[in-house]
Design an enzyme around this catalytic site. Sequence first.
Site, PDB file in Angstrom:
ATOM      1  N   ARG A 187       0.803  -1.222   0.000  1.00 43.92           N
ATOM      2  CA  ARG A 187       0.000   0.000   0.000  1.00 43.92           C
ATOM      3  C   ARG A 187       0.836   1.273   0.000  1.00 43.92           C
ATOM      4  O   ARG A 187       0.345   2.350  -0.340  1.00 43.92           O
ATOM      5  CB  ARG A 187      -0.983  -0.035   1.183  1.00 43.92           C
ATOM      6  CG  ARG A 187      -2.094  -1.043   0.940  1.00 43.92           C
ATOM      7  CD  ARG A 187      -2.946  -1.246   2.151  1.00 43.92           C
ATOM      8  NE  ARG A 187      -2.512  -2.370   2.955  1.00 43.92           N
ATOM      9  CZ  ARG A 187      -2.807  -2.506   4.244  1.00 43.92           C
ATOM     10  NH1 ARG A 187      -3.514  -1.595   4.860  1.00 43.92           N
ATOM     11  NH2 ARG A 187      -2.400  -3.571   4.901  1.00 43.92           N
TER      12      ARG A 187
ATOM     13  N   GLU B  83       1.999  -5.359  13.421  1.00 44.06           N
ATOM     14  CA  GLU B  83       0.851  -5.538  14.326  1.00 44.06           C
ATOM     15  C   GLU B  83       0.379  -6.992  14.228  1.00 44.06           C
ATOM     16  O   GLU B  83      -0.064  -7.580  15.193  1.00 44.06           O
ATOM     17  CB  GLU B  83      -0.275  -4.571  13.921  1.00 44.06           C
ATOM     18  CG  GLU B  83      -1.365  -4.431  14.968  1.00 44.06           C
ATOM     19  CD  GLU B  83      -2.520  -3.564  14.502  1.00 44.06           C
ATOM     20  OE1 GLU B  83      -2.534  -3.098  13.356  1.00 44.06           O
ATOM     21  OE2 GLU B  83      -3.441  -3.381  15.328  1.00 44.06           O
TER      22      GLU B  83
HETATM   23  O1  LIG Z   1       3.265   0.301  11.323  1.00 42.11           O
HETATM   24  P1  LIG Z   1       3.220  -1.185  11.109  1.00 42.11           P
HETATM   25  O2  LIG Z   1       2.844  -1.929  12.366  1.00 42.11           O
HETATM   26  O3  LIG Z   1       4.455  -1.712  10.498  1.00 42.11           O
HETATM   27  O4  LIG Z   1       2.004  -1.493  10.132  1.00 42.11           O
HETATM   28  C1  LIG Z   1       1.704  -0.762   8.991  1.00 42.11           C
HETATM   29  C2  LIG Z   1       1.921  -1.556   7.749  1.00 42.11           C
HETATM   30  O5  LIG Z   1       1.051  -2.693   7.723  1.00 42.11           O
HETATM   31  C3  LIG Z   1       0.332  -2.712   6.482  1.00 42.11           C
HETATM   32  O6  LIG Z   1       0.999  -3.419   5.488  1.00 42.11           O
HETATM   33  P2  LIG Z   1       1.051  -4.995   5.393  1.00 42.11           P
HETATM   34  O7  LIG Z   1       2.346  -5.473   5.973  1.00 42.11           O
HETATM   35  O8  LIG Z   1      -0.205  -5.566   5.940  1.00 42.11           O
HETATM   36  O9  LIG Z   1       1.213  -5.229   3.845  1.00 42.11           O
HETATM   37  P3  LIG Z   1       0.315  -4.861   2.565  1.00 42.11           P
HETATM   38  O10 LIG Z   1       0.450  -3.373   2.324  1.00 42.11           O
HETATM   39  O11 LIG Z   1       0.995  -5.654   1.499  1.00 42.11           O
HETATM   40  O12 LIG Z   1      -1.102  -5.273   2.832  1.00 42.11           O
HETATM   41  C4  LIG Z   1       0.262  -1.248   6.102  1.00 42.11           C
HETATM   42  O13 LIG Z   1       0.006  -1.051   4.732  1.00 42.11           O
HETATM   43  C5  LIG Z   1       1.605  -0.723   6.526  1.00 42.11           C
HETATM   44  O14 LIG Z   1       2.589  -0.941   5.544  1.00 42.11           O
HETATM   45  N1  LIG Z   2      -5.212  -1.922  11.808  1.00 36.25           N
HETATM   46  C1  LIG Z   2      -4.724  -1.893  10.567  1.00 36.25           C
HETATM   47  N2  LIG Z   2      -5.530  -1.580   9.526  1.00 36.25           N
HETATM   48  C2  LIG Z   2      -5.027  -1.562   8.271  1.00 36.25           C
HETATM   49  N3  LIG Z   2      -3.762  -1.835   7.971  1.00 36.25           N
HETATM   50  C3  LIG Z   2      -2.939  -2.153   8.974  1.00 36.25           C
HETATM   51  N4  LIG Z   2      -1.634  -2.455   9.014  1.00 36.25           N
HETATM   52  C4  LIG Z   2      -1.283  -2.701  10.283  1.00 36.25           C
HETATM   53  N5  LIG Z   2      -2.319  -2.545  11.104  1.00 36.25           N
HETATM   54  C5  LIG Z   2      -3.379  -2.198  10.308  1.00 36.25           C
END
Ligand SMILES: O=P(O)(O)OC[C@H]1O[C@H](OP(=O)(O)OP(=O)(O)O)[C@H](O)[C@@H]1O
Ligand SMILES: Nc1ncnc2[nH]cnc12
Length: 178
Positions: free
Chosen positions: A66, A103
């Site tokens: 994202r 998370e």
């Molecule tokens: O601050 P943090 O605890 O590190 O969490 C935030 C990250 O988690 C999600 O990505 P995810 O790893 O789920 O990957 P995605 O974008 O491929 O769905 C979001 O898009 C951030 O990159």
């Molecule tokens: N609560 C949340 N919602 C969407 N994206 C996330 N990435 C990590 N935590 C998230």
Amino acid sequence: MKGRKNMPIDFSKYIASYPDFPEPGILFRDISPMLENGEVYRAATDKIVDFAKERNVQMIVGPEARGFIVGCPVAYKLGVGFSPARKKNKLPGETIEESYGLEYGKSSLYLRTNAVKPGQRVLVTDDLLATGGTIDATIRLVEKLGGIVVGTAFLIELSDLKGREKVKNYDFFTLLKY
Ligand SMILES: O=P(O)(O)OC[C@H]1O[C@H](OP(=O)(O)OP(=O)(O)O)[C@H](O)[C@@H]1O
Ligand SMILES: Nc1ncnc2[nH]cnc12
């Protein structure tokens, strides 16, 4: 940026919330409604463009997946490059790696060794700041290559998870806070 009829856009109306996704206890904040509305996506992007312009950004790096959605339109608007920080086994060629906790789960990010030049002014983008693990790893990758992180920009900050602590030494922008 004003919306239709010159009314300011309430960006929070374009975030969907899903309890217990992708696992129990997580309240997932989904940016899809914002992306699906061209006017709102553009207005959100323009806020980050303004933040970036004030910092003379020369390059943007965003984590998979994202972070690409947020960073690429900003790079296009500024006419600067974008380099993706990708998950394992996605980037060919010479790369550097940083691992981090999430998370939900644990992961690693990789960046091309030629992505950033030493001294280049880099903006790091992502959709959401939760624990800060992802952005911290992305910043470490950029700095390993000698880039100067002049800002971090998000659409959403989840304040309870204290990710801000991880980016406290960097200029920070978020469109929304929960
Ligand atoms: O601050 P943090 O605890 O590190 O969490 C935030 C990250 O988690 C999600 O990505 P995810 O790893 O789920 O990957 P995605 O974008 O491929 O769905 C979001 O898009 C951030 O990159
Ligand atoms: N609560 C949340 N919602 C969407 N994206 C996330 N990435 C990590 N935590 C998230």
